[in-house]
Design an enzyme around this catalytic site. Structure first.
Site, PDB file in Angstrom:
ATOM      1  N   SER A  47      -2.925  -1.016   5.601  1.00 52.22           N
ATOM      2  CA  SER A  47      -3.109  -0.081   4.496  1.00 52.22           C
ATOM      3  C   SER A  47      -2.162  -0.439   3.347  1.00 52.22           C
ATOM      4  O   SER A  47      -1.006  -0.790   3.591  1.00 52.22           O
ATOM      5  CB  SER A  47      -2.788   1.341   4.950  1.00 52.22           C
ATOM      6  OG  SER A  47      -3.388   1.560   6.182  1.00 52.22           O
TER       7      SER A  47
ATOM      8  N   TYR B 227      -4.161  15.970   4.794  1.00 49.53           N
ATOM      9  CA  TYR B 227      -4.225  14.604   4.268  1.00 49.53           C
ATOM     10  C   TYR B 227      -5.427  13.868   4.889  1.00 49.53           C
ATOM     11  O   TYR B 227      -5.595  13.840   6.112  1.00 49.53           O
ATOM     12  CB  TYR B 227      -2.923  13.842   4.552  1.00 49.53           C
ATOM     13  CG  TYR B 227      -3.061  12.384   4.184  1.00 49.53           C
ATOM     14  CD1 TYR B 227      -3.213  12.018   2.845  1.00 49.53           C
ATOM     15  CD2 TYR B 227      -3.112  11.391   5.150  1.00 49.53           C
ATOM     16  CE1 TYR B 227      -3.409  10.691   2.499  1.00 49.53           C
ATOM     17  CE2 TYR B 227      -3.302  10.062   4.809  1.00 49.53           C
ATOM     18  CZ  TYR B 227      -3.455   9.727   3.486  1.00 49.53           C
ATOM     19  OH  TYR B 227      -3.662   8.415   3.136  1.00 49.53           O
TER      20      TYR B 227
ATOM     21  N   ARG C 257       1.903  -7.749   4.112  1.00 50.61           N
ATOM     22  CA  ARG C 257       3.020  -7.787   3.150  1.00 50.61           C
ATOM     23  C   ARG C 257       4.119  -8.647   3.755  1.00 50.61           C
ATOM     24  O   ARG C 257       4.923  -8.179   4.553  1.00 50.61           O
ATOM     25  CB  ARG C 257       3.565  -6.368   2.986  1.00 50.61           C
ATOM     26  CG  ARG C 257       3.382  -5.813   1.635  1.00 50.61           C
ATOM     27  CD  ARG C 257       3.646  -4.342   1.595  1.00 50.61           C
ATOM     28  NE  ARG C 257       2.578  -3.755   0.838  1.00 50.61           N
ATOM     29  CZ  ARG C 257       2.600  -3.598  -0.486  1.00 50.61           C
ATOM     30  NH1 ARG C 257       3.673  -3.902  -1.183  1.00 50.61           N
ATOM     31  NH2 ARG C 257       1.560  -3.094  -1.104  1.00 50.61           N
TER      32      ARG C 257
ATOM     33  N   CYS D 227      -2.199  -2.947   1.261  1.00 54.01           N
ATOM     34  CA  CYS D 227      -1.848  -4.363   1.101  1.00 54.01           C
ATOM     35  C   CYS D 227      -2.937  -5.123   0.359  1.00 54.01           C
ATOM     36  O   CYS D 227      -3.019  -6.346   0.458  1.00 54.01           O
ATOM     37  CB  CYS D 227      -1.602  -5.004   2.462  1.00 54.01           C
ATOM     38  SG  CYS D 227      -0.144  -4.369   3.273  1.00 54.01           S
ATOM     39  N   GLY D 228      -3.813  -4.425  -0.344  1.00 54.43           N
ATOM     40  CA  GLY D 228      -4.733  -5.131  -1.238  1.00 54.43           C
ATOM     41  C   GLY D 228      -6.170  -5.258  -0.756  1.00 54.43           C
ATOM     42  O   GLY D 228      -6.926  -6.055  -1.310  1.00 54.43           O
ATOM     43  N   LYS D 229      -6.579  -4.479   0.242  1.00 56.31           N
ATOM     44  CA  LYS D 229      -7.981  -4.604   0.692  1.00 56.31           C
ATOM     45  C   LYS D 229      -8.936  -4.171  -0.416  1.00 56.31           C
ATOM     46  O   LYS D 229      -9.894  -4.876  -0.728  1.00 56.31           O
ATOM     47  CB  LYS D 229      -8.253  -3.732   1.940  1.00 56.31           C
ATOM     48  CG  LYS D 229      -7.699  -4.329   3.215  1.00 56.31           C
ATOM     49  CD  LYS D 229      -8.442  -3.922   4.487  1.00 56.31           C
ATOM     50  CE  LYS D 229      -8.649  -2.447   4.672  1.00 56.31           C
ATOM     51  NZ  LYS D 229      -7.386  -1.691   4.715  1.00 56.31           N
ATOM     52  N   THR D 230      -8.667  -2.994  -1.004  1.00 61.33           N
ATOM     53  CA  THR D 230      -9.604  -2.498  -2.018  1.00 61.33           C
ATOM     54  C   THR D 230      -9.618  -3.416  -3.229  1.00 61.33           C
ATOM     55  O   THR D 230     -10.692  -3.786  -3.723  1.00 61.33           O
ATOM     56  CB  THR D 230      -9.242  -1.057  -2.432  1.00 61.33           C
ATOM     57  OG1 THR D 230      -9.116  -0.270  -1.248  1.00 61.33           O
ATOM     58  CG2 THR D 230     -10.306  -0.455  -3.334  1.00 61.33           C
ATOM     59  N   SER D 231      -8.427  -3.823  -3.677  1.00 65.13           N
ATOM     60  CA  SER D 231      -8.436  -4.643  -4.899  1.00 65.13           C
ATOM     61  C   SER D 231      -9.085  -5.997  -4.625  1.00 65.13           C
ATOM     62  O   SER D 231      -9.716  -6.578  -5.506  1.00 65.13           O
ATOM     63  CB  SER D 231      -7.037  -4.782  -5.483  1.00 65.13           C
ATOM     64  OG  SER D 231      -6.211  -5.412  -4.568  1.00 65.13           O
TER      65      SER D 231
ATOM     66  N   LYS E  79     -10.357   7.014  10.064  1.00 69.37           N
ATOM     67  CA  LYS E  79      -9.546   6.359  11.077  1.00 69.37           C
ATOM     68  C   LYS E  79      -9.651   7.051  12.439  1.00 69.37           C
ATOM     69  O   LYS E  79      -9.298   6.469  13.456  1.00 69.37           O
ATOM     70  CB  LYS E  79      -8.091   6.299  10.606  1.00 69.37           C
ATOM     71  CG  LYS E  79      -7.911   5.450   9.349  1.00 69.37           C
ATOM     72  CD  LYS E  79      -8.533   4.109   9.565  1.00 69.37           C
ATOM     73  CE  LYS E  79      -8.385   3.059   8.499  1.00 69.37           C
ATOM     74  NZ  LYS E  79      -8.211   3.300   7.129  1.00 69.37           N
TER      75      LYS E  79
HETATM   76  C1  OXD Z   1      -5.469   3.758   5.550  1.00 65.36           C
HETATM   77  C2  OXD Z   1      -6.558   4.149   4.638  1.00 65.36           C
HETATM   78  O1  OXD Z   1      -4.435   4.451   5.580  1.00 65.36           O
HETATM   79  O2  OXD Z   1      -7.543   3.418   4.566  1.00 65.36           O
HETATM   80  O3  OXD Z   1      -5.615   2.739   6.230  1.00 65.36           O
HETATM   81  O4  OXD Z   1      -6.457   5.175   3.973  1.00 65.36           O
HETATM   82 MN    MN Z   2      -7.474   1.663   5.800  1.00 63.16          MN
END
Ligand code: OXD
Ligand code: MN
Length: 626
Positions: free
Chosen positions: A271, A221, A419, A273-277, A230
């Site tokens: 992770s 993974y 969240r 919780c909307g960072k990418t969007s 990370k």
């Molecule tokens: C995380 C990621 O798990 O960015 O934080 O994939």
């Molecule tokens: Mn992340």
């Protein structure tokens, strides 16, 4: 181990050796020699920045079955093992020298014991495999932010993913000064059956910060294996601690305000919780979606994206809610999907994608059909909740022009969000830097998600959204933030957001598109264009400003009743939160700064005072604007 050069000669072909020795840094030769001596690979491939080497990585990932080509032939899919589809926090440990402790919040093990375990798990792990050696740079090349990294892995999927996610650095390594600090990553997927890592019960990630080295074994993974993500973040936090800068779990984006002005915002949410969007919202430009380094340059806080790609959660990505991501995934840009469903025609589908569920296909459980159950009789969902897509930022229509700026971008605001069903309002601004660090960053809580192993939906302490990666005692990390703000001339404003606020019936009470309004409100605040209402927890927006922004940005009417529901101050819940957080710091963070307990006590007093006058749930119009 024999001497370095004869060990390398034994394992590398003359071509591979010549590529390696073209990098003059002796530490690089030593690290590779140590890795081949430990893992005993059948073959070794040294990957340069040349396109033919990079193409070879992708081709081999497909030829070995680690990835399969899809209908759009620039795209592939990779499947992880059933029990190996999220970050394994429990088996990610720091190797701590005797007499040292990183505090109770951090998983750690005696360094000697940890190294012995690494040796046992990794000895000979590449007997029948090919080792790949890759060179990258975290942050833009040739800048104060750059950190060179060596990644060694036996997974062509990992090596290929890193190609989309990071800046290649072989040429950069050739010109590195001898004393430049390097991060070292060694990974093995361990035993594979049908290209899937099966040793998950003995998997682990071991962070040897004394040597700036991370070992990862028996896992595939990406969150456990892509060293530059990370794993390197944990080393970077220690480096930042030594050098007075910050390494953060933050997106970085620009809001385009009135008259073409750009305001850069960086935001830490846990992770999923909307960072990418958030970093991909319509009308904005993205610098990065996950990792940001912050430094003070000429008195200003400036930031860079550590990466140059996205390893994003694909669940709930839909044409309606995420038009930009949707467009990219449906274009011919290279992408790697993981743990989605692939239809017979070779198209990916995922949970909540706004399309009808295909009747059958292939997913991480093998051939799949609607109603398929596992050995316990439980229905297997079409795709994993933590299914992902990996893409490069290059070629995104909304990419910000400053991605490669070696000076980074000037940060206007920092956002913390999690969240949170019942405490924080959708957007608020701190009174000042310290108040933001202490009552927002240090107090962040969030419900667990599928990005980590274990149950989802449990409220957890998640300070700065970085707790999973903090590699120094938490109190020290907070003190570093306080000091950082004091060293800046005009530190960024600090905001908190909550996209997950619920009503008494458990329904979410803000729309997904509302985040564009909250971000634009921050922009207007940073430029002093709107006033705000002072409450005990910080400044909140005035109704008339949000009404105007909803109209201007979303072309929607914003009802005052929605505003009152969303922005009322819920005093008992906020007081309970302070009690929870104080208890955690009191019991587990002995080095927490005194400023923290002061800030929490003051916030409590402010809340109790207003409760006496206005009751438990206080509508925003009970407070005054400033
Ligand atoms: C995380 C990621 O798990 O960015 O934080 O994939
Ligand atoms: Mn992340």
């Amino acid at each position: 181990m024999k001497d370095v050069i004869s060990t390398l000669e034994h394992y590398l072909t003359p071509v591979g050796l010549a590529k390696l020795l073209a990098i003059p840094n002796r530490d690089v030769h030593r690290f590779v020699a140590k890795a081949v001596d430990l893992c005993e690979p059948m073959k070794v491939f040294v990957c340069t920045d040349a396109q033919e080497d990079i193409d070879y990585i992708r081709r081999t990932a497909i030829a070995r079955g680690e990835e399969t080509e899809l209908a759009i032939n620039t795209q592939t899919v990779h499947f992880d093992g059933f029990f190996d589809q999220a970050r394994d926090k429990g088996h990610t440990q720091y190797l701590v020298p005797k007499g040292e402790s990183l505090g109770e919040q951090v998983e750690q093990i005696d360094r000697d014991i940890g190294l012995k375990e690494v040796e046992e798990r990794m000895k000979g792990c590449m007997h029948n495999k090919k080792m790949v050696i890759r060179f990258f740079c975290l942050g833009p090349l040739d800048s104060d932010f750059s950190i060179p990294c060596v990644q060694i892995t036996d997974s062509f999927y990992v090596a290929h993913s890193e190609d989309l996610l990071y800046r290649t650095g072989y040429e950069y390594f050739k010109r590195l000064p001898d004393n430049k600090e390097i991060f070292w990553m060694l990974h093995s997927s361990g035993k594979l059956v049908q290209s899937v890592s099966i040793g998950w019960q003995q998997r682990g990630v071991a962070i040897d910060y004394l040597e700036n080295t991370v070992y990862s074994y028996n896992t595939q993974y990406a969150g456990n294996t892509i060293g530059l993500k990370k794993l390197a973040l944990r080393l970077a936090i220690r480096k930042a601690n030594r050098e007075d800068w910050l390494a953060e779990h933050m997106f970085l984006m620009a809001i385009h305000g009135p008259e073409g002005r750009k305001t850069y915002l960086t935001g830490a949410y846990p992770s999923a919780c909307g960072k990418t969007s958030t970093s991909m919202v319509k009308g904005a430009t993205i610098v990065g979606d996950d990792l940001t380094y912050l430094r003070i340059i000429n008195g200003h806080v400036r930031g860079v994206n550590v990466e140059q790609g996205i390893f994003g959660i694909i669940r709930s990505v839909s044409q309606e809610d995420d038009p930009v991501i949707w467009e990219v995934l449906n274009s011919c840009q290279p992408a790697i999907y993981s743990n989605v469903l692939i239809t017979e025609e070779g198209y990916p589908h995922w949970l909540d994608d706004g399309r009808p569920i295909p009747p059958r296909g292939v997913n991480h459980s093998g051939p799949w059909w609607i109603g398929k159950v596992d050995e316990k009789g439980e229905e297997i969902p079409m795709a994993h909740k933590n299914a992902r897509y990996t893409i490069s930022l290059k070629g995104l229509p909304n990419l910000d022009s400053a991605l490669e700026d070696p000076q980074g971008v000037k940060i206007g605001g920092i956002i913390y969000g999690g969240r949170d069903s019942d405490t924080w309002v959708p957007v608020q601004e701190s009174f000042n830097w310290d108040h933001g660090v202490l009552t927002m960053g240090a107090c962040l809580e969030s419900k667990t998600t599928a990005a980590t192993l274990g149950p989802s939906g449990v409220r957890m302490f998640q300070p700065f959204s970085n707790l999973d990666f903090i590699s120094i005692p938490l109190g020290q990390y907070i003190k570093n933030h306080l000091k950082f703000g004091k060293s800046a001339q005009n530190p960024p404003r600090i905001f908190a957001v909550n996209y997950f606020q619920q009503n008494a019936e458990g329904q979410y009470i803000t729309g997904k598109d509302a985040k564009r309004v909250w971000l634009n409100w921050m922009d207007r605040r940073i430029h002093g264009e709107v006033e705000a209402i002072k409450t005990p927890i910080g400044y909140i927006p005035r109704y008339e400003d949000l009404k105007m922004l909803f109209r201007e940005i979303l072309n929607k009417t914003y009802a005052e009743s929605d505003y009152i529901e969303q922005f009322s101050i819920r005093v008992p819940e906020l007081l309970e939160k302070i009690d929870r957080i104080e208890k955690i710091y009191h019991e587990t963070v002995p080095d927490a700064p005194l400023e923290l307990s002061d800030a929490l006590s003051e916030q409590r007093v402010r809340l109790i005072e207003v409760e006496k006058i206005h009751g438990e749930c206080i509508a925003p119009n009970k407070f005054t604007s400033t």
